[in-house]
Design a protein around this motif. Sequence first.
Motif, PDB file in Angstrom:
ATOM      1  N   GLU A   1       0.847  -1.178   0.000  1.00  0.00           N
ATOM      2  CA  GLU A   1       0.000   0.000   0.000  1.00  0.00           C
ATOM      3  C   GLU A   1       0.888   1.234   0.000  1.00  0.00           C
ATOM      4  O   GLU A   1       1.878   1.296   0.695  1.00  0.00           O
ATOM      5  N   VAL A   2       0.508   2.210  -0.816  1.00  0.00           N
ATOM      6  CA  VAL A   2       1.282   3.433  -0.906  1.00  0.00           C
ATOM      7  C   VAL A   2       0.392   4.586  -0.453  1.00  0.00           C
ATOM      8  O   VAL A   2      -0.717   4.756  -0.935  1.00  0.00           O
ATOM      9  N   ALA A   3       0.903   5.378   0.481  1.00  0.00           N
ATOM     10  CA  ALA A   3       0.164   6.531   0.967  1.00  0.00           C
ATOM     11  C   ALA A   3      -0.002   7.548  -0.155  1.00  0.00           C
ATOM     12  O   ALA A   3       0.815   7.606  -1.086  1.00  0.00           O
ATOM     13  N   GLN A   4      -1.039   8.367  -0.057  1.00  0.00           N
ATOM     14  CA  GLN A   4      -1.287   9.377  -1.083  1.00  0.00           C
ATOM     15  C   GLN A   4      -0.182  10.415  -1.143  1.00  0.00           C
ATOM     16  O   GLN A   4      -0.004  11.064  -2.161  1.00  0.00           O
ATOM     17  N   ASP A   5       0.547  10.599  -0.059  1.00  0.00           N
ATOM     18  CA  ASP A   5       1.604  11.609  -0.041  1.00  0.00           C
ATOM     19  C   ASP A   5       2.989  10.992  -0.251  1.00  0.00           C
ATOM     20  O   ASP A   5       3.992  11.538   0.164  1.00  0.00           O
ATOM     21  N   ALA A   6       3.041   9.863  -0.939  1.00  0.00           N
ATOM     22  CA  ALA A   6       4.305   9.159  -1.164  1.00  0.00           C
ATOM     23  C   ALA A   6       4.809   9.363  -2.592  1.00  0.00           C
ATOM     24  O   ALA A   6       4.028   9.558  -3.519  1.00  0.00           O
ATOM     25  N   LEU A   7       6.107   9.310  -2.725  1.00  0.00           N
ATOM     26  CA  LEU A   7       6.746   9.198  -4.036  1.00  0.00           C
ATOM     27  C   LEU A   7       7.064   7.728  -4.204  1.00  0.00           C
ATOM     28  O   LEU A   7       7.560   7.084  -3.284  1.00  0.00           O
ATOM     29  N   GLU A   8       6.813   7.191  -5.395  1.00  0.00           N
ATOM     30  CA  GLU A   8       7.073   5.779  -5.645  1.00  0.00           C
ATOM     31  C   GLU A   8       7.777   5.636  -6.986  1.00  0.00           C
ATOM     32  O   GLU A   8       7.391   6.263  -7.974  1.00  0.00           O
ATOM     33  N   PHE A   9       8.843   4.825  -6.999  1.00  0.00           N
ATOM     34  CA  PHE A   9       9.593   4.532  -8.213  1.00  0.00           C
ATOM     35  C   PHE A   9       9.794   3.028  -8.297  1.00  0.00           C
ATOM     36  O   PHE A   9      10.015   2.378  -7.281  1.00  0.00           O
TER      37      PHE A   9
ATOM     38  N   VAL B   1      11.339   5.768   4.253  1.00  0.00           N
ATOM     39  CA  VAL B   1      11.815   5.346   2.940  1.00  0.00           C
ATOM     40  C   VAL B   1      11.888   3.817   2.940  1.00  0.00           C
ATOM     41  O   VAL B   1      12.437   3.216   3.866  1.00  0.00           O
ATOM     42  N   THR B   2      11.327   3.199   1.897  1.00  0.00           N
ATOM     43  CA  THR B   2      11.319   1.741   1.792  1.00  0.00           C
ATOM     44  C   THR B   2      11.886   1.314   0.445  1.00  0.00           C
ATOM     45  O   THR B   2      11.456   1.814  -0.598  1.00  0.00           O
ATOM     46  N   PHE B   3      12.845   0.401   0.484  1.00  0.00           N
ATOM     47  CA  PHE B   3      13.403  -0.208  -0.720  1.00  0.00           C
ATOM     48  C   PHE B   3      12.999  -1.680  -0.677  1.00  0.00           C
ATOM     49  O   PHE B   3      13.332  -2.381   0.275  1.00  0.00           O
ATOM     50  N   THR B   4      12.305  -2.155  -1.710  1.00  0.00           N
ATOM     51  CA  THR B   4      11.926  -3.556  -1.807  1.00  0.00           C
ATOM     52  C   THR B   4      12.623  -4.151  -3.027  1.00  0.00           C
ATOM     53  O   THR B   4      12.528  -3.604  -4.123  1.00  0.00           O
ATOM     54  N   LEU B   5      13.333  -5.243  -2.821  1.00  0.00           N
ATOM     55  CA  LEU B   5      14.089  -5.896  -3.883  1.00  0.00           C
ATOM     56  C   LEU B   5      13.501  -7.273  -4.141  1.00  0.00           C
ATOM     57  O   LEU B   5      13.192  -8.009  -3.193  1.00  0.00           O
ATOM     58  N   ALA B   6      13.328  -7.624  -5.412  1.00  0.00           N
ATOM     59  CA  ALA B   6      12.856  -8.955  -5.784  1.00  0.00           C
ATOM     60  C   ALA B   6      13.665  -9.440  -6.979  1.00  0.00           C
ATOM     61  O   ALA B   6      13.873  -8.686  -7.936  1.00  0.00           O
ATOM     62  N   ARG B   7      14.125 -10.673  -6.901  1.00  0.00           N
ATOM     63  CA  ARG B   7      14.903 -11.243  -8.009  1.00  0.00           C
ATOM     64  C   ARG B   7      13.975 -11.456  -9.200  1.00  0.00           C
ATOM     65  O   ARG B   7      12.879 -11.987  -9.059  1.00  0.00           O
ATOM     66  N   THR B   8      14.432 -11.047 -10.371  1.00  0.00           N
ATOM     67  CA  THR B   8      13.655 -11.254 -11.585  1.00  0.00           C
ATOM     68  C   THR B   8      13.986 -12.619 -12.175  1.00  0.00           C
ATOM     69  O   THR B   8      14.957 -13.270 -11.772  1.00  0.00           O
ATOM     70  N   VAL B   9      13.199 -13.051 -13.141  1.00  0.00           N
ATOM     71  CA  VAL B   9      13.407 -14.344 -13.789  1.00  0.00           C
ATOM     72  C   VAL B   9      14.794 -14.409 -14.419  1.00  0.00           C
ATOM     73  O   VAL B   9      15.447 -15.455 -14.407  1.00  0.00           O
ATOM     74  N   SER B  10      15.275 -13.274 -14.924  1.00  0.00           N
ATOM     75  CA  SER B  10      16.582 -13.234 -15.583  1.00  0.00           C
ATOM     76  C   SER B  10      17.750 -13.129 -14.598  1.00  0.00           C
ATOM     77  O   SER B  10      18.904 -13.089 -15.004  1.00  0.00           O
TER      78      SER B  10
ATOM     79  N   ILE C   1      11.001   1.700  -4.778  1.00  0.00           N
ATOM     80  CA  ILE C   1      11.384   2.690  -3.777  1.00  0.00           C
ATOM     81  C   ILE C   1      10.147   3.510  -3.450  1.00  0.00           C
ATOM     82  O   ILE C   1       9.503   4.058  -4.350  1.00  0.00           O
ATOM     83  N   VAL C   2       9.815   3.598  -2.162  1.00  0.00           N
ATOM     84  CA  VAL C   2       8.668   4.394  -1.717  1.00  0.00           C
ATOM     85  C   VAL C   2       9.140   5.327  -0.615  1.00  0.00           C
ATOM     86  O   VAL C   2       9.751   4.890   0.354  1.00  0.00           O
ATOM     87  N   HIS C   3       8.877   6.622  -0.790  1.00  0.00           N
ATOM     88  CA  HIS C   3       9.196   7.620   0.234  1.00  0.00           C
ATOM     89  C   HIS C   3       7.868   8.179   0.729  1.00  0.00           C
ATOM     90  O   HIS C   3       7.284   9.059   0.102  1.00  0.00           O
ATOM     91  N   ASP C   4       7.362   7.615   1.841  1.00  0.00           N
ATOM     92  CA  ASP C   4       6.083   8.030   2.443  1.00  0.00           C
ATOM     93  C   ASP C   4       6.223   9.367   3.143  1.00  0.00           C
ATOM     94  O   ASP C   4       7.275   9.686   3.690  1.00  0.00           O
TER      95      ASP C   4
END
Length: 158
Positions: free
Chosen positions: A8-16, A97-106, A113-116
């Motif tokens: 969930e991303v807050a309305q006042d967050a930047l997300e990339f 600030v939240t950084f979430t990392l997930a391995r891709t198939v490759s 990156i979410v900055h709430d």
Amino acid sequence: MNAKNQNEVAQDALEFEYDLAEPPEKVWRALTVPELLAAWMMPNDIRPQAGSRFAFAGPEAPIECEILDAEPERLLRYSWREQPGDATPQDPLDSTVTFTLARTVSGGTHLRIVHDGFVRKAMPAVAMAGAGCRLSLGLGRAGMPLAANTPRLLLRAA
């Protein structure tokens, strides 16, 4: 861990979100090794352990942080608190600030990156530049990243 679902991303967050060719191990290092993080962000004394405190040497005043969650190569979440200084706004930014990392198939990394709590304080471009993040909106050019300090910069350091 925060009670709010991390998707969930807050309305006042930047997300990339980015898909990177580099593996999560390399991205994690760029986020958690002080010298590597300083190469693309700001000087710091980060220790990626839940509960540890660290600071970024902000352009006007220190930015005090605390690691809220740290799961190597998966998740890094920390508080971001501007410290009042002569040139700091009267209502300093207190956010997460939240950084979430997930391995891709490759074998690469999907980085989110979410900055709430960010948007309600200042216009994103002004605030990002003031925080040392050098936001650059290159939206008109295909294939250009939204932020000039995209993870590609952080990966050069790692």
